[in-house]
Design an enzyme around this catalytic site. Sequence first.
Site, mmCIF file in Angstrom:
data_model
loop_
_atom_site.group_PDB
_atom_site.id
_atom_site.type_symbol
_atom_site.label_atom_id
_atom_site.label_comp_id
_atom_site.label_asym_id
_atom_site.label_seq_id
_atom_site.Cartn_x
_atom_site.Cartn_y
_atom_site.Cartn_z
ATOM 1 N N LYS A 45 -7.866 -5.244 12.400
ATOM 2 C CA LYS A 45 -8.408 -5.137 11.014
ATOM 3 C C LYS A 45 -7.484 -5.281 9.994
ATOM 4 C CE LYS A 45 -10.081 -3.467 7.599
ATOM 5 N NZ LYS A 45 -9.836 -4.303 6.120
ATOM 6 N N CYS A 102 6.963 -0.874 1.055
ATOM 7 C CA CYS A 102 6.793 0.404 1.227
ATOM 8 C C CYS A 102 8.301 1.111 1.242
ATOM 9 C CB CYS A 102 6.243 0.801 2.521
ATOM 10 S SG CYS A 102 7.129 -0.311 3.993
ATOM 11 N N GLU A 107 3.826 6.824 -5.787
ATOM 12 C CA GLU A 107 3.920 5.476 -5.303
ATOM 13 C C GLU A 107 3.402 4.275 -6.408
ATOM 14 O OE1 GLU A 107 2.331 3.835 -1.841
ATOM 15 O OE2 GLU A 107 4.163 3.183 -1.284
ATOM 16 N N GLU A 157 1.513 5.134 9.198
ATOM 17 C CA GLU A 157 2.790 4.897 8.149
ATOM 18 C C GLU A 157 2.447 4.390 6.892
ATOM 19 O OE1 GLU A 157 6.061 4.850 8.425
ATOM 20 O OE2 GLU A 157 5.990 5.379 10.842
HETATM 21 P P1 NAP Z 1 -4.804 0.477 2.040
HETATM 22 O O1 NAP Z 1 -5.602 0.347 0.902
HETATM 23 O O2 NAP Z 1 -4.559 2.064 2.436
HETATM 24 O O3 NAP Z 1 -5.278 -0.243 3.208
HETATM 25 C C1 NAP Z 1 -4.780 -0.189 4.373
HETATM 26 C C2 NAP Z 1 -5.750 -0.660 5.422
HETATM 27 O O4 NAP Z 1 -6.767 0.270 5.774
HETATM 28 C C3 NAP Z 1 -6.778 -2.159 4.789
HETATM 29 O O5 NAP Z 1 -6.819 -3.072 6.133
HETATM 30 C C4 NAP Z 1 -7.744 -1.652 4.635
HETATM 31 O O6 NAP Z 1 -8.975 -2.364 4.449
HETATM 32 C C5 NAP Z 1 -8.189 -0.342 5.573
HETATM 33 N N1 NAP Z 1 -9.026 0.741 5.176
HETATM 34 C C6 NAP Z 1 -9.242 1.057 3.944
HETATM 35 N N2 NAP Z 1 -10.163 2.249 3.819
HETATM 36 C C7 NAP Z 1 -10.498 2.222 5.500
HETATM 37 C C8 NAP Z 1 -11.308 3.247 6.249
HETATM 38 N N3 NAP Z 1 -12.138 4.258 5.492
HETATM 39 N N4 NAP Z 1 -11.213 3.157 7.336
HETATM 40 C C9 NAP Z 1 -10.569 2.117 8.062
HETATM 41 N N5 NAP Z 1 -9.729 1.368 7.397
HETATM 42 C C10 NAP Z 1 -9.465 1.248 5.950
HETATM 43 O O7 NAP Z 1 -3.340 0.138 1.739
HETATM 44 P P2 NAP Z 1 -3.011 -1.206 1.105
HETATM 45 O O8 NAP Z 1 -3.253 -1.188 -0.421
HETATM 46 O O9 NAP Z 1 -3.380 -2.528 1.876
HETATM 47 O O10 NAP Z 1 -1.354 -1.204 1.273
HETATM 48 C C11 NAP Z 1 -0.346 -0.868 0.449
HETATM 49 C C12 NAP Z 1 0.061 0.651 1.162
HETATM 50 O O11 NAP Z 1 0.681 0.461 2.309
HETATM 51 C C13 NAP Z 1 1.329 1.382 0.057
HETATM 52 O O12 NAP Z 1 1.049 2.645 0.047
HETATM 53 C C14 NAP Z 1 2.539 1.145 1.119
HETATM 54 O O13 NAP Z 1 3.321 1.848 0.905
HETATM 55 C C15 NAP Z 1 1.943 1.302 2.406
HETATM 56 N N6 NAP Z 1 2.484 0.478 3.571
HETATM 57 C C16 NAP Z 1 3.595 1.354 4.314
HETATM 58 C C17 NAP Z 1 4.288 0.796 5.249
HETATM 59 C C18 NAP Z 1 5.202 1.733 6.122
HETATM 60 O O14 NAP Z 1 5.699 1.150 7.067
HETATM 61 N N7 NAP Z 1 5.185 2.984 5.613
HETATM 62 C C19 NAP Z 1 4.514 -0.359 5.376
HETATM 63 C C20 NAP Z 1 3.936 -1.508 4.346
HETATM 64 C C21 NAP Z 1 3.048 -0.989 3.438
HETATM 65 P P3 NAP Z 1 -9.180 -3.126 3.118
HETATM 66 O O15 NAP Z 1 -8.288 -4.095 2.829
HETATM 67 O O16 NAP Z 1 -10.272 -3.667 3.226
HETATM 68 O O17 NAP Z 1 -9.436 -1.918 2.131
#
Ligand code: NAP
Length: 492
Positions: free
Chosen positions: A174, A283, A384, A249
């Site tokens: 997903k 990240c 962040e 993560e």
């Molecule tokens: P996000 O909004 O948390 O979304 C991540 C994924 O989760 C997306 O595919 C999203 O789908 C899905 N999702 C959202 N709500 C959900 C639910 N209730 N149930 C299941 N899945 C759900 O994060 P983002 O905005 O895409 O990415 C940015 C974040 O990723 C930042 O905080 C960054 O620090 C973090 N990140 C961390 C790392 C690491 O290794 N620590 C690496 C890269 C990024 P949708 O897109 O449809 O909302």
Amino acid sequence: MNNYRNFIGGKWIESTSAKTVNNINPANTAEVIGTNRQATREEARAAVEAASEAFHEWRRTPAPARGKIVARAARLMEAAKEELATILTLEEGKTISESRGELQRSINVAEFCAGESRRMNGETIFSELPSNFVYTIKQPLGVVACVTPWNFPVAIPTWKIAPALVAGNTVVFKPATLTPATAVRIVEIFEEAGIPAGVLNLVLGSGSDAGDEIINHAAVKAVSFTGSNPVGIRLYEQVSRRGAKCQCEMGGKNPVVILEDCDMDLAVENTAQGAFGSSGQRCTATSRAVVVAKIADEFVERISTRAQSMRIGDGMDPQTEMGPSVDEGQFKTVLEYLNIGREDGATLVCGGERATGNGLDKGYFVRPTVFDHVTPDMRIAREEIFGPVLSVMRVKDFDEAMQVANDTEFGLSSSIFTNDAARIFRFVDEIETGMTHVNSPTTGGEAHIPFGGIKGTGIGDREQGSTALDFYTELKVVYVDYTGRKREGNLY
Ligand code: NAP
Ligand code: MG
């Protein structure tokens, strides 16, 4: 225009839902790259069921044979590198050289995982008893869900899907709603590499709908998630409640510590790369520079000169050093934090606004921003931002630097600039992050090296490297008694 579809049970299937989303180029918001219907809950369930059905056969396929398919995918990805890098830049906005770097990382990860398929070894252990021994085997879990963010839409899916498949699991992938084009190409590559029907499934749907359905499905034995903290923590609660495995993560607020004896050129350039590269949307991005007071004026002057010299623009232009924010939501969030920084009393040194002129009005561009005199209580020091914003925090000495650097809920990455070996090793020992860098940016990593954070950033096993398969396998312990006799006495 591209019309992206789901991949379920080995077939590309158009969603029946009425909800559509457009894939927009963030460097030029008038350009619609593609569109798709958002998968329904029924379609998400169908993907889990297809993965469930395919599991039995895939589990029985020898690991080296599974690895061969992943190796083929690596070669196909290499052949499609330039095409995929272009798609990545168009839909996510990072520069074409950053995209090529992400592709190379993904190829390396796939190659590494293919090799691991021949090393899925357990241990042989002596017993306390004569003519007895014990061994362990690594076994797959079943259906695994890979839920990924938009900021590394090729590398992160690859570093989840490849080890999951090598370990013998079947996968429901997903991806983030914002990056369907790269997700489709990755799955096409695995299809071409010969992945059997149902072993890898793609669901293009929203997190709160299709994503929610997948992660809460009883047949899903493990969820590997990368994304934001609020989503990750909630997902962890839901998945762990039914006893399934979950790995999260999440966010970062990565500090760089800069001491008086550093190589200033190195510190400035690496901090700029870490803070403004990928528009701060990593990240592992550098978001706090913790600088000893003695050299702080010089550092601030030089980092702001460098920030102002960053060439902002369309990532497809090879001259561009920094692309746009990924979408309107992220763009507005960053602009909001620029106001919060001002209101909280930080000193704005440069940037602090949307970038306009020279065609930049067409996209979500923000000027690289440096705030000085940021204190630990300010929101721009704690939260962040995920934009090209650096907070400079002045400290009197190394001890205070350590304290400020560790004063955060996050624990992903960090770095230090100094030539003092004793302080380097004290920093490495005391810094509360899962990864740390010496005289190099907070960003970056390699395919064969474990990746992940501690504290509020990470829950569960590390991804990649020697630990890549840990999350995706269960350890079975086997006791063998070849005495052929009834055992005397009791073993506890
Ligand atoms: P996000 O909004 O948390 O979304 C991540 C994924 O989760 C997306 O595919 C999203 O789908 C899905 N999702 C959202 N709500 C959900 C639910 N209730 N149930 C299941 N899945 C759900 O994060 P983002 O905005 O895409 O990415 C940015 C974040 O990723 C930042 O905080 C960054 O620090 C973090 N990140 C961390 C790392 C690491 O290794 N620590 C690496 C890269 C990024 P949708 O897109 O449809 O909302
Ligand atoms: Mg999102």
